[in-house]
Motif scaffolding. Sequence first.
Motif, PDB file in Angstrom:
ATOM      1  N   ASP A   1       0.551  -0.968   0.265  1.00 47.71           N
ATOM      2  CA  ASP A   1       0.290  -0.579  -0.081  1.00 47.71           C
ATOM      3  C   ASP A   1       0.939   1.065   0.263  1.00 47.71           C
ATOM      4  O   ASP A   1       1.970   1.229   0.787  1.00 47.71           O
ATOM      5  CB  ASP A   1      -0.831  -0.216   1.153  1.00 47.71           C
ATOM      6  N   VAL A   2       0.554   2.144  -0.895  1.00 47.30           N
ATOM      7  CA  VAL A   2       1.123   4.036  -0.654  1.00 47.30           C
ATOM      8  C   VAL A   2       0.406   4.319   0.292  1.00 47.30           C
ATOM      9  O   VAL A   2      -0.702   4.254   0.555  1.00 47.30           O
ATOM     10  CB  VAL A   2       1.049   3.721  -2.079  1.00 47.30           C
ATOM     11  N   PRO A   3       1.772   4.961   1.215  1.00 46.56           N
ATOM     12  CA  PRO A   3       0.818   5.755   2.223  1.00 46.56           C
ATOM     13  C   PRO A   3      -0.024   7.302   1.638  1.00 46.56           C
ATOM     14  O   PRO A   3       0.336   7.673   0.300  1.00 46.56           O
ATOM     15  CB  PRO A   3       1.704   6.407   3.226  1.00 46.56           C
ATOM     16  N   THR A   4      -1.090   7.053   2.084  1.00 44.48           N
ATOM     17  CA  THR A   4      -2.138   8.462   1.890  1.00 44.48           C
ATOM     18  C   THR A   4      -1.531   9.613   1.985  1.00 44.48           C
ATOM     19  O   THR A   4      -0.212   9.766   3.317  1.00 44.48           O
ATOM     20  CB  THR A   4      -3.785   8.019   2.634  1.00 44.48           C
ATOM     21  N   PRO A   5      -1.675  10.826   1.616  1.00 43.89           N
ATOM     22  CA  PRO A   5      -1.443  12.261   1.936  1.00 43.89           C
ATOM     23  C   PRO A   5      -1.889  12.160   3.161  1.00 43.89           C
ATOM     24  O   PRO A   5      -2.302  12.020   3.247  1.00 43.89           O
ATOM     25  CB  PRO A   5      -1.759  12.989   0.828  1.00 43.89           C
ATOM     26  N   ARG A   6      -0.426  12.547   3.792  1.00 43.73           N
ATOM     27  CA  ARG A   6      -1.348  13.016   5.129  1.00 43.73           C
ATOM     28  C   ARG A   6      -0.849  14.747   5.366  1.00 43.73           C
ATOM     29  O   ARG A   6      -0.484  15.974   5.635  1.00 43.73           O
ATOM     30  CB  ARG A   6      -0.109  12.766   6.227  1.00 43.73           C
ATOM     31  N   TRP A   7      -3.049  14.656   5.008  1.00 44.69           N
ATOM     32  CA  TRP A   7      -3.095  16.499   5.048  1.00 44.69           C
ATOM     33  C   TRP A   7      -3.034  17.610   5.981  1.00 44.69           C
ATOM     34  O   TRP A   7      -3.198  16.620   7.196  1.00 44.69           O
ATOM     35  CB  TRP A   7      -4.627  16.925   3.780  1.00 44.69           C
ATOM     36  N   ARG A   8      -2.332  18.558   5.684  1.00 44.78           N
ATOM     37  CA  ARG A   8      -2.374  19.050   6.667  1.00 44.78           C
ATOM     38  C   ARG A   8      -3.630  20.251   6.348  1.00 44.78           C
ATOM     39  O   ARG A   8      -3.450  21.944   6.210  1.00 44.78           O
ATOM     40  CB  ARG A   8      -1.341  19.836   7.218  1.00 44.78           C
ATOM     41  N   HIS A   9      -4.893  20.127   7.495  1.00 43.30           N
ATOM     42  CA  HIS A   9      -5.887  20.978   6.950  1.00 43.30           C
ATOM     43  C   HIS A   9      -5.889  22.632   7.649  1.00 43.30           C
ATOM     44  O   HIS A   9      -6.187  22.285   9.161  1.00 43.30           O
ATOM     45  CB  HIS A   9      -7.130  21.014   7.309  1.00 43.30           C
ATOM     46  N   ARG A  10      -5.308  22.870   6.887  1.00 43.16           N
ATOM     47  CA  ARG A  10      -5.561  24.381   7.812  1.00 43.16           C
ATOM     48  C   ARG A  10      -6.166  25.780   7.097  1.00 43.16           C
ATOM     49  O   ARG A  10      -6.002  25.355   5.675  1.00 43.16           O
ATOM     50  CB  ARG A  10      -3.875  25.051   8.041  1.00 43.16           C
ATOM     51  N   ARG A  11      -6.847  26.853   7.940  1.00 42.54           N
ATOM     52  CA  ARG A  11      -7.588  27.516   7.072  1.00 42.54           C
ATOM     53  C   ARG A  11      -6.781  28.990   6.807  1.00 42.54           C
ATOM     54  O   ARG A  11      -5.681  29.300   7.834  1.00 42.54           O
ATOM     55  CB  ARG A  11      -8.425  28.083   7.876  1.00 42.54           C
ATOM     56  N   PHE A  12      -6.644  29.559   5.909  1.00 39.92           N
ATOM     57  CA  PHE A  12      -5.969  30.748   4.948  1.00 39.92           C
ATOM     58  C   PHE A  12      -6.317  31.643   4.417  1.00 39.92           C
ATOM     59  O   PHE A  12      -6.610  31.549   4.124  1.00 39.92           O
ATOM     60  CB  PHE A  12      -4.311  30.290   4.321  1.00 39.92           C
ATOM     61  N   TRP A  13      -6.977  32.206   4.752  1.00 41.08           N
ATOM     62  CA  TRP A  13      -7.906  33.805   4.556  1.00 41.08           C
ATOM     63  C   TRP A  13      -7.800  35.003   5.753  1.00 41.08           C
ATOM     64  O   TRP A  13      -6.992  34.993   6.247  1.00 41.08           O
ATOM     65  CB  TRP A  13      -8.991  33.358   5.487  1.00 41.08           C
ATOM     66  N   ALA A  14      -7.762  36.044   4.371  1.00 42.53           N
ATOM     67  CA  ALA A  14      -7.142  36.970   4.775  1.00 42.53           C
ATOM     68  C   ALA A  14      -7.591  38.061   5.511  1.00 42.53           C
ATOM     69  O   ALA A  14      -9.129  37.635   6.219  1.00 42.53           O
ATOM     70  CB  ALA A  14      -7.719  37.971   3.357  1.00 42.53           C
ATOM     71  N   GLY A  15      -6.705  37.870   6.843  1.00 42.38           N
ATOM     72  CA  GLY A  15      -7.182  39.023   7.559  1.00 42.38           C
ATOM     73  C   GLY A  15      -7.800  38.378   8.935  1.00 42.38           C
ATOM     74  O   GLY A  15      -8.593  38.544   9.555  1.00 42.38           O
ATOM     75  N   GLU A  16      -7.334  36.687   8.925  1.00 42.58           N
ATOM     76  CA  GLU A  16      -7.899  35.460   9.673  1.00 42.58           C
ATOM     77  C   GLU A  16      -6.506  35.381  10.529  1.00 42.58           C
ATOM     78  O   GLU A  16      -5.134  34.912   9.691  1.00 42.58           O
ATOM     79  CB  GLU A  16      -8.525  34.629   9.682  1.00 42.58           C
ATOM     80  N   GLU A  17      -5.905  35.109  12.027  1.00 43.41           N
ATOM     81  CA  GLU A  17      -5.294  33.855  12.270  1.00 43.41           C
ATOM     82  C   GLU A  17      -5.068  32.221  12.284  1.00 43.41           C
ATOM     83  O   GLU A  17      -6.935  32.484  12.192  1.00 43.41           O
ATOM     84  CB  GLU A  17      -4.614  34.446  13.478  1.00 43.41           C
ATOM     85  N   PRO A  18      -5.054  31.396  11.939  1.00 41.01           N
ATOM     86  CA  PRO A  18      -4.542  30.596  12.700  1.00 41.01           C
ATOM     87  C   PRO A  18      -5.177  30.592  13.630  1.00 41.01           C
ATOM     88  O   PRO A  18      -5.226  30.700  14.540  1.00 41.01           O
ATOM     89  CB  PRO A  18      -4.417  29.037  11.823  1.00 41.01           C
ATOM     90  N   GLY A  19      -6.468  29.140  14.258  1.00 43.85           N
ATOM     91  CA  GLY A  19      -6.654  29.829  15.753  1.00 43.85           C
ATOM     92  C   GLY A  19      -5.996  28.594  16.394  1.00 43.85           C
ATOM     93  O   GLY A  19      -4.930  27.701  15.858  1.00 43.85           O
ATOM     94  N   PRO A  20      -5.964  28.006  17.430  1.00 41.12           N
ATOM     95  CA  PRO A  20      -4.565  27.685  17.761  1.00 41.12           C
ATOM     96  C   PRO A  20      -4.636  26.231  18.499  1.00 41.12           C
ATOM     97  O   PRO A  20      -3.759  25.554  18.483  1.00 41.12           O
ATOM     98  CB  PRO A  20      -4.389  27.899  20.114  1.00 41.12           C
ATOM     99  N   HIS A  21      -5.841  26.085  17.647  1.00 41.06           N
ATOM    100  CA  HIS A  21      -5.691  24.771  17.691  1.00 41.06           C
ATOM    101  C   HIS A  21      -5.480  24.151  16.466  1.00 41.06           C
ATOM    102  O   HIS A  21      -5.765  22.805  16.235  1.00 41.06           O
ATOM    103  CB  HIS A  21      -7.778  24.132  18.011  1.00 41.06           C
ATOM    104  N   GLU A  22      -5.227  24.972  15.222  1.00 39.36           N
ATOM    105  CA  GLU A  22      -4.749  24.501  13.905  1.00 39.36           C
ATOM    106  C   GLU A  22      -3.533  24.290  14.112  1.00 39.36           C
ATOM    107  O   GLU A  22      -2.456  24.765  13.157  1.00 39.36           O
ATOM    108  CB  GLU A  22      -5.517  26.059  12.841  1.00 39.36           C
ATOM    109  N   ALA A  23      -3.143  24.560  14.715  1.00 38.86           N
ATOM    110  CA  ALA A  23      -1.341  24.158  15.441  1.00 38.86           C
ATOM    111  C   ALA A  23      -0.869  23.236  15.776  1.00 38.86           C
ATOM    112  O   ALA A  23      -0.835  23.034  16.893  1.00 38.86           O
ATOM    113  CB  ALA A  23      -0.459  25.837  14.874  1.00 38.86           C
ATOM    114  N   PRO A  24      -0.603  21.801  15.617  1.00 37.10           N
ATOM    115  CA  PRO A  24      -0.695  21.479  13.716  1.00 37.10           C
ATOM    116  C   PRO A  24      -2.174  21.247  13.363  1.00 37.10           C
ATOM    117  O   PRO A  24      -2.993  20.598  14.966  1.00 37.10           O
ATOM    118  CB  PRO A  24       0.394  20.143  13.918  1.00 37.10           C
TER     119      PRO A  24
END
Length: 271
Positions: free
Chosen positions: A139-162
């Motif tokens: 099996d080929v490992p599935t992509p380990r996506w890092r789902h983060r929101r990058f939106w103008a004027g917003e900062e990622p919340g503390p629960h979004e890192a990592p």
Amino acid sequence: MSTRCSPSSPGSSAPCGTRGPGCRRYSTVLADPRDPAPCDVDYWVANLRRPVRFSQAVRAAADDGHRVFVEVAPHPTQLHPLTETLRDAGADGSLILPTLRRDTDDAITFRTSLASLLVRDVGVPTPLQGPQQGARVVDVPTPRWRHRRFWAGEEPGPHEAPRHAPARTRTRATGPLDRLRGCVADVMGYTPDRIDADTPLTDLGLDSLTAVRIRTAVEREFGVRVEPGVLLRQATLRGSRICCRGVGRRTGGGGVEVGAGLPTGRGRSPR
């Protein structure tokens, strides 16, 4: 294309090991599609910089007598241009098949194309006739996506890192829904808090291979048998009907209670 895409000097690119192809190759990169030039660094630089010579490669294959074309892709995008190019080249009676199609069962689609090859007496290698004798399928490992929101004027919340933490560092959930969410999160690369219990798993990017891995994780976690294909039928965590074989509804220890389509894991200590 800009010359900036080229290596600045002959030694600026790391060496790329190559070997000859195991079958006839028609390149969409080179001026002569039949050129047996190795797929080294220069070849891949040219692949980035030069236009795609699709029709020339298809015509060369047709001129050499090839009449069977299989597009290896998760969804066919070249069937129409293949058909048009072969018609213009006078290659009547060509067989053009996909391997997979979007929104269909992968196994059925693949086997249907395989059957189409067999009934037309096209030689299909058996598992013992693969290109690498003694090799094994992994099996080929599935992509380990890092789902983060990058939106103008917003900062990622503390629960979004990592976005996802290794499974061994997470606090083990005890409720059935949270444990099921943890199984899905570990396989798909989400953090559990990003998986809504009422969102279809297919909307989160679930495919047949990932569904098999989630099914294995759920069976290991709860000690139950999961009905094949149940996760691909627009299932949600809250509404999934995970069918168990040989497991009944019990109120005491030593069994697994299945309520609202979800295993609760009663009688089995969480790991």
